[in-house]
Scaffold this motif. Sequence first.
Motif: not given
Length: 368
Positions: A188-215
């Motif tokens: 059960g995941v909570v993600v912390f990311t920096d809204p001011a950084s596109l680099y950070s958002q690229a990471k958090s978007n990938e975390v979101v995508a991966v965790i959603k693939q875990c049924r």
Amino acid sequence: MKFTNFNFVTVALVFGFISSAFAQEDPTLFLNRANAKIAKAMAFKNSWDGPTSGPKISAQKKLIVVIASNLKNNSVLRVSKGVQEAAAVAGWEVFVIDCWGVDNKHAEAFSRALALKPSGIVLAGIDANEQPKEMNAANAQNVPVVGWHASTRVGPSDGLFSNVTADPKEEALIASLLGVVDSNGKAGVVVFTDPASLYSQAKSNEVVAVIKQCRTCSLLSVEALPIATSPDKLPALLATLQQRFGKKWTHIIGVNDSYLDLLATPASMSLLANNKIQALSAGEGSETAYQRIRSKNLQIATVPEPFGQQGWQIIDELNRAFAGEKASAYTTPAYLVTEQNIAFHGGDKNTFEPNNGYRAEYKKIWGK
């Protein structure tokens, strides 16, 4: 928690990472490839896999200006030091401008840098595409700009001669996979990311995508927190999250170790410990992260970057620009640090310092 003997049956059943085609493969092949990916991330090579040829170092003295987003940030500071170390070998001068973590200082700092008539500019931790006017001015003056975390892409991009960085998606993938494995497929995941950084958002978007693939996992929340958030604001947020999600909340994934530093206060640590919440980072590799992993204190893993090596690469990329050659666009493979392998590759000094001889390799290329 040991990560060398994963339950890859669980991973195979619940985790369709990388692509849908990957998930549809024969289960045995799936397990073998998953095992190889994690093993590779935890076993960094001792041999050099970077560039082996390039132009000799320019004998003409160069002025390199580093525009640093915030030298209080461990990663930015260490990259800047790596640039200075490598430039000293080259016989070049380095001038550093610190933006002190204030975003609206970036354009002003860039203008100051150009006023110094530099040979090259390093944009460290500042998004290049947020500085279009200044980037255009640098290009018009034939001043090459090499970025570090200045784009979400590796190599030439967004007007940069090259962007030196790890692959943010790869780092996020490895961190997310580890969270799934550590929870036996019930994260059960909570993600912390920096809204001011596109680099950070690229990471958090990938975390979101991966965790959603875990049924059998749950993406509970994505918390957009400026990296400069005061630690004393975290206990109230954590209490709210705990009230909302209860025992469903098992893991925190921060886009970098700075977020886990924010949690390292008695009040926050007490709340997380009481609820047996584990944390891991999708990048950086700070000294404090190594200390937490070694002492088994909240953090179970990080995906560090070799900041010193990246500083040397930045100088090499600039030298290629001066010589009219293409960028090397090299990126180090992602490296996963847990309690199992923390003693290696600089871990005894609480840093990621690859034992791959990068200094000698760059000196060979440069003729030094």
